[in-house]
Enzyme design. Sequence first.
Site, mmCIF file in Angstrom:
data_model
loop_
_atom_site.group_PDB
_atom_site.id
_atom_site.type_symbol
_atom_site.label_atom_id
_atom_site.label_comp_id
_atom_site.label_asym_id
_atom_site.label_seq_id
_atom_site.Cartn_x
_atom_site.Cartn_y
_atom_site.Cartn_z
ATOM 1 N N GLU A 25 -0.213 -49.183 -6.051
ATOM 2 C CA GLU A 25 -1.210 -48.292 -6.648
ATOM 3 C C GLU A 25 -1.005 -46.798 -6.377
ATOM 4 O O GLU A 25 -1.905 -46.125 -5.886
ATOM 5 C CB GLU A 25 -2.608 -48.695 -6.159
ATOM 6 C CG GLU A 25 -2.974 -50.098 -6.567
ATOM 7 C CD GLU A 25 -4.334 -50.524 -6.049
ATOM 8 O OE1 GLU A 25 -5.100 -51.074 -6.835
ATOM 9 O OE2 GLU A 25 -4.627 -50.308 -4.859
HETATM 10 C C1 NGO Z 1 -5.580 -54.457 -4.615
HETATM 11 C C2 NGO Z 1 -5.356 -53.151 -3.899
HETATM 12 C C3 NGO Z 1 -6.127 -53.080 -2.575
HETATM 13 C C4 NGO Z 1 -7.557 -53.546 -2.755
HETATM 14 C C5 NGO Z 1 -7.568 -54.944 -3.339
HETATM 15 C C6 NGO Z 1 -8.973 -55.443 -3.563
HETATM 16 C C7 NGO Z 1 -3.525 -54.433 -3.714
HETATM 17 C C8 NGO Z 1 -2.180 -54.911 -3.384
HETATM 18 N N1 NGO Z 1 -3.926 -53.186 -3.673
HETATM 19 O O1 NGO Z 1 -4.529 -55.268 -4.048
HETATM 20 O O2 NGO Z 1 -6.088 -51.766 -2.084
HETATM 21 O O3 NGO Z 1 -8.205 -53.564 -1.504
HETATM 22 O O4 NGO Z 1 -6.863 -55.005 -4.554
HETATM 23 O O5 NGO Z 1 -9.028 -56.726 -4.109
#
Ligand code: NGO
Length: 531
Positions: free
Chosen positions: A345
């Site tokens: 992300e």
């Molecule tokens: C995503 C995000 C995390 C969040 C999560 C919540 C990943 C790999 N990055 O998973 O920062 O906490 O969702 O479900």
Amino acid sequence: MSFTRRCLGRSVPAVLLIVLIACARAPRPAVRPEPPFVQSMRQIVPLPASVEPEDGDPFVIAEGLAIVIAPGNDEVRGVAEHLRDLVAFPAQPEPRIEAAVSPIPDGSIHLSLADPDTPRAPESYELTITSRAVTLTAPDPAGLFYGVQTLRQLLPPALEHEAARPFELRLPPGRVADAPRFAWRGAMLDVARHFFDVHDVKRYIDLLAMLKMNRLHLHLSDDQGWRIEIKSWPNLTAHGAKTEVGGGPGGFYTQEQYADLVAYARARFITIVPEIDMPGHTNAALSSYPELNCDGVAPAPYTGIEVGFSALCVGKEVTYTFIEDVVTEIAALTPGPYFHIGGDEVKTLTDEQYRAFIDRVQRIVASAGKEAIGWDEIAPAPLLPATIVQHWRPESPLTDAVEKGARLILSPADRIYLDMKYDVETPIGLNWAAYVEVRDAYDWDPATLVEDVPERTILGVEAPLWSETIAGIRDIEYLAFPRMAAVAELGWSPAGRRDWDGFRARLAAQARRWAALGINFYRSPQVDWRH
Ligand code: NGO
């Protein structure tokens, strides 16, 4: 006024009072000890590769039990001690652990490492129970440990209570031959959004070990907090650890505490996988050291739950000095071969910047002697041969990763993200990927999840538990159980042998043990817990 009238109120008729008093005075039936109860071999979770119950008398664990082992292997002795602690009767002499004697004396439990010349699957075991003796054989100490976890489920659930047990322990006769399907049977705990202390993490490790899981990935840093002491960058914890989601006090592990967790997990055959998430999810680090920011200005600490806004300054050399120091210190405390670099992300870098960063960080990890793991966003970047890609976004393409020969860990968010709510009523958790009831978590196959991903590239499965909405071990347990048992079975049991109805029935049989252990598990309406 009499006690009874005071308690029941003035309007209780006299007749009823007489009845109540008579009942209270009637002699109570004598308290009978719990009858010796023999568990079924058909209720084990995760489902073993082969189970052959036999008719006949059980094996009785009597006072003076001997656990017989070959001398000279500390890990085997550790497994024997674990078994001894499980079956020891409070206020009675402990079972003895004895060096191998031949023939095996009647009434004993024998743990032995198999002859290395006969090839056997790693972590496998064979367990034979007769009324005369119990023999457990494995190619490695991990296999013996998993055999003991099977034995544990064959012992009465009441064994898990700490109070004295006034009944015999009996084991059903038969044979179990077992081996895991996948090498990676993991759980991930996000200790960054909310901090969980050493005690809570050890409890989680104990619960994972019971299910034959063998990896615990700790998400040690994120925007909301930095959770591990780094001696060369002390402000990471002096400043960056003091926050968490919602503004709570946060916290961190000293290096000694982290090493203690690693050792505790290792004694239960669980490898700790440390994650420092980068280049995004780094507000806690950026807030602790202004020089890590491109404009040299440290942002304020963050306690919300948005993602994607932070990134290390990938153009500055100090960023790589920082990463090298952090990776080197953590790698030195981590005997396991893995280091997770996050990589998820990132919304503030170009593709080119991002790929160059991932390329460079993998090399730093390799110089520290570790194999890098990254979330599936890293797949388009150049990957070293040892790098592992962790699939999480349900729609993410994995062809890139597979073409590059990367091994995969599967954590599909709509199946095994344990922070997803079970249904609309679930009081904690998120639902961005799906509502994930127990059947959703269980009823899929890792080999067919993603098209064109052959089973041999799949290392295994891992269930992440992100902690935006959870704040203590009771919350952890509520979201993890019973879904963790589903994940354990996905990782352990042969694909052709398992099915939802069978799992559902075996899951119900775990309830008494889980209750005795005080696990705050979700009583899913999909399971008939009364059995
Ligand atoms: C995503 C995000 C995390 C969040 C999560 C919540 C990943 C790999 N990055 O998973 O920062 O906490 O969702 O479900």
